[in-house]
Design an enzyme around this catalytic site. Structure first.
Site, PDB file in Angstrom:
ATOM      1  N   GLU A 150       0.617  -2.887   6.557  1.00  0.00           N
ATOM      2  CA  GLU A 150       1.203  -3.111   5.231  1.00  0.00           C
ATOM      3  C   GLU A 150       2.470  -2.274   5.046  1.00  0.00           C
ATOM      4  O   GLU A 150       2.433  -1.042   5.146  1.00  0.00           O
ATOM      5  CB  GLU A 150       0.194  -2.771   4.140  1.00  0.00           C
ATOM      6  N   GLU A 156       5.033   6.162  -0.726  1.00  0.00           N
ATOM      7  CA  GLU A 156       3.655   6.061  -0.243  1.00  0.00           C
ATOM      8  C   GLU A 156       3.570   6.007   1.280  1.00  0.00           C
ATOM      9  O   GLU A 156       2.476   5.934   1.841  1.00  0.00           O
ATOM     10  CB  GLU A 156       2.969   4.841  -0.851  1.00  0.00           C
ATOM     11  N   ASP A 183       3.096  -6.831   0.342  1.00  0.00           N
ATOM     12  CA  ASP A 183       2.631  -6.554  -1.023  1.00  0.00           C
ATOM     13  C   ASP A 183       3.838  -6.648  -1.952  1.00  0.00           C
ATOM     14  O   ASP A 183       4.832  -5.958  -1.754  1.00  0.00           O
ATOM     15  CB  ASP A 183       2.009  -5.154  -1.058  1.00  0.00           C
ATOM     16  N   THR A 184       3.732  -7.490  -2.962  1.00  0.00           N
ATOM     17  CA  THR A 184       4.897  -7.753  -3.818  1.00  0.00           C
ATOM     18  C   THR A 184       5.334  -6.528  -4.606  1.00  0.00           C
ATOM     19  O   THR A 184       6.525  -6.366  -4.891  1.00  0.00           O
ATOM     20  CB  THR A 184       4.598  -8.906  -4.786  1.00  0.00           C
ATOM     21  N   HIS A 186       5.342  -3.373  -3.583  1.00  0.00           N
ATOM     22  CA  HIS A 186       6.160  -2.570  -2.674  1.00  0.00           C
ATOM     23  C   HIS A 186       7.455  -3.303  -2.316  1.00  0.00           C
ATOM     24  O   HIS A 186       8.528  -2.680  -2.217  1.00  0.00           O
ATOM     25  CB  HIS A 186       5.366  -2.245  -1.407  1.00  0.00           C
ATOM     26  N   ARG A 215       3.157  -2.727 -11.525  1.00  0.00           N
ATOM     27  CA  ARG A 215       1.789  -2.612 -11.002  1.00  0.00           C
ATOM     28  C   ARG A 215       0.761  -3.266 -11.921  1.00  0.00           C
ATOM     29  O   ARG A 215      -0.441  -3.038 -11.790  1.00  0.00           O
ATOM     30  CB  ARG A 215       1.414  -1.163 -10.695  1.00  0.00           C
ATOM     31  N   GLU A 244      -3.692  -6.904  -6.545  1.00  0.00           N
ATOM     32  CA  GLU A 244      -3.963  -5.463  -6.452  1.00  0.00           C
ATOM     33  C   GLU A 244      -3.263  -4.698  -7.577  1.00  0.00           C
ATOM     34  O   GLU A 244      -2.506  -3.759  -7.324  1.00  0.00           O
ATOM     35  CB  GLU A 244      -3.501  -4.953  -5.077  1.00  0.00           C
TER      36      GLU A 244
END
Length: 288
Positions: A150, A156, A183-184, A186, A215, A244
């Site tokens: 990912e 992160e 992951d959209t 990020h 988020r 998420e």
């Protein structure tokens, strides 16, 4: 048809949760997949692993697994002992996942989660990680587990921040059981164009996480979802789409994800259930 899922810590502020409760909850809402942190599995007996898997099967839910790798187990580390610990730890994680017939592990599972606390060269971290991952990929083959690398934002992680870097990593490992997870949330931070990033990864995309720029649930921010789902359609992505969002402050999850305020006004369980149903319906509409 894409299977649609949600991460269990949309509701909970602890990485270890009541799995029985949430398997039943997400099935009732209408999801196909429930994802959760893999680390707690190391403390579970084989009987408990089998019970959770059986319950998921009975409710028509696939379980998927994510990991934010503790720096104590960082396989990209400059320290030999740390890399050795990490290789054993990730092998043990895959062993537990295999007992539940799990098919995918993703997340920051190729380096320590966060920024190293020492001076480093990104290229050396990349090479250290790849050298270990080549061996871990053979374990993944034995267990028929796909490993999703990912790409995460600069706060992160440092090894893979963009789709291109994750793709370069996967190509360096060169094993069919290791692919890219995007992951959209990020991507909104790191990519110049999200649609182009998705198209670049193409058939190496093995998993997809959704969350808006803030988020929150998809559709609650300013991300262009038509662009994203259009690009997924262009590459004929048929894999899992797991939402998420992290919306609650407090606990170990709030601390680890840096949620310092509740991101929605009502974080009661009833309100979160309604929001989960909203994001499921939103995702279905985008797929259409």
């Amino acid at each position: 048809m894409n299977k649609l899922g949600i991460f269990i810590n949309f509701w909970e502020n602890s990485w270890t949760v009541d799995y029985e409760k949430y398997i039943k909850k997400v099935a009732k809402i209408g999801f196909d997949v429930l994802e959760f942190q893999a680390q707690p599995l190391l403390n579970f007996s084989d009987d408990k692993l089998k019970f959770i898997k059986s319950l998921a099967d009975d409710n028509g839910i696939e379980l998927t697994y994510s990991l934010g790798l503790d720096k104590y187990y960082d396989i990209s580390s400059y320290d030999d002992d740390t890399r050795k610990r990490g290789e054993k730890y990730l092998t043990d994680i895959m062993t537990q996942v295999s007992k539940m017939d799990g098919k995918i592990i993703s997340g920051v599972s190729y380096a320590g989660w966060g920024v190293p606390n020492y001076e480093f060269e990104k290229e050396r971290l990349f090479e250290n990680s790849v050298s270990i991952m080549k061996r871990l990929a053979k374990v993944a083959e034995d267990y028929d587990i796909t490993y999703g690398i990912e790409a995460v934002n600069r706060f992160e992680g440092v090894v893979c921040n963009t789709a291109k870097e994750a793709l370069d990593y996967v190509n360096a490992v060169d094993n069919k059981k290791v692919g890219v997870l995007l992951d959209t949330y990020h991507m909104n931070i790191e990519e110049n164009n999200i649609g182009d990033a998705i198209r670049l990864v193409g058939d190496k995309l093995v998993g997809f996480h959704t969350g808006d720029n803030n988020r929150l649930a998809p559709g609650r921010g300013h991300i262009d979802w038509k662009e994203i789902f259009g690009a997924l359609k262009e590459i004929n992505y048929q894999g899992r789409i797991v939402s998420e969002p992290f919306v609650k402050m407090g606990g170990e999850v709030g601390r680890d994800i840096y949620v310092w305020r509740n991101l929605i006004d009502d974080v009661s369980e009833e309100a979160l259930d309604k929001e989960a149903k909203y994001l499921l319906d939103f995702t279905k509409d985008m797929i259409k």
